[in-house]
Design an enzyme around this catalytic site. Structure first.
Site: not given
Ligand code: CP
Length: 303
Positions: A80, A51-52, A101, A129
């Site tokens: 890496k 969703r986000t 995120r 959030h």
């Protein structure tokens, strides 16, 4: 921190939150506008999302901007050994705002302190959030007609659930009363209960997801147990499906009650709830598009 970043919901005043909600309502009426033409938004998802990420990217696409980024950090040079600092510095060469995120609490705050472009926190560990909170507030306002004096029952993982932490902090402007329903292992952290005490917010803590609690509730906020945050697998297995909402449990609930869930759901809401008019979680996720259009315009300084 750049004032256009959104790292924690507590970065916003009541007036700024109301302004964003009004802006979201305008976008809901007209989500397709070309006001981000020429802008590039980076979505850096070091943790999975449906969703986000997709609602942020849809928000950009519907406003005429462009999106770059990654949905799996393994495809980035982090694999890496590149540091978060270097990743942010590189991406800020290309994008006007970074939506990020990350699994580490505080990662978004750190990024906002070093980044030349605004950072929007799309979830940092178990911490915050804030864009989810904006869509939650918008959903509460749309369904209740007000944010004032709501009885909000939060159920499930109140320890690791970042959405409940952000929502609790945001609601302090509107005199809420909370029920915290969780097992002992996943109860609301002291930090947030102290926040309630400091702001004179009443709360009731219980391990029982009782009919009495449901029947006095305006907003029933179910949450998933955040398996990805546990260090003890057995503890997760023991706690992951303690609370499930079934349709018959809503039989004597208040007419205005709405069931919210940030999603994804696993076992917290039985599918027999989905057709109940009190189920609002799919519309709630749709509201994320409008809330995130408002957040991106704020970050980019677009009036
Ligand atoms: N609510 C939420 O953050 O959902 P995603 O993990 O799918 O983005």
């Amino acid at each position: 921190m750049d004032k256009k970043s959104l790292v924690s919901i507590s970065d916003l005043s009541k007036e700024e939150i109301v302004g964003l909600l009004n802006r979201a309502a305008e976008f809901e009426k007209n989500p397709n506008q070309r006001i981000l033409e020429g802008k590039v938004v980076a979505t850096l998802f070091f943790e999975p999302s449906t969703r986000t990420r997709l609602s942020f990217e849809t928000a950009v696409n519907r406003l005429g901007g462009r999106v770059i980024g990654f949905s799996d950090a393994k495809t980035s040079s982090q694999s890496k050994g590149e540091t978060l600092k270097d990743t942010i510095m590189m991406v800020s060469n290309y994008a006007d705002v970074i939506v990020m995120r990350h699994h580490l609490e505080g990662a978004a705050r750190y990024a906002s302190e070093i980044s030349p472009v605004p950072i929007v926190n799309a979830g940092d560990g178990a911490n915050q959030h804030p864009s989810q909170t904006m869509l939650d507030l918008y959903s509460i306002y749309k369904t209740q007609g007000t944010l004032d004096n709501q009885v909000i029952t939060m159920v499930g993982d109140l320890k690791y659930g970042r959405t409940v932490h952000s929502l609790l902090e945001a609601m302090h402007f509107w005199n809420p009363r909370f029920n915290f329903v969780a097992c002992d292992e996943l109860k609301m952290p002291d930090k947030y209960k102290k926040f309630c005490d400091k702001h004179g917010i009443k709360y009731h803590e219980t391990t029982e997801f009782s009919q009495e609690v449901i029947n006095e509730t305006d907003i029933l906020y179910m949450t998933r147990v955040q398996g990805e945050r546990f260090t003890d697998v057995l503890e997760y297995e023991r706690t992951k499906s303690l609370y499930t909402l079934h349709n018959e449990m809503l039989a004597n609930s208040k007419p205005n009650l709405k069931v919210l869930h940030p999603l994804p759901r696993i076992t917290e809401i039985d599918q027999d709830v989905d057709d109940n008019p009190k189920a609002y979680f799919f519309q709630q996720a749709k509201n994320g598009l409008y809330a995130r259009q408002a957040i991106l315009c704020r970050a980019l300084g677009i009036e």
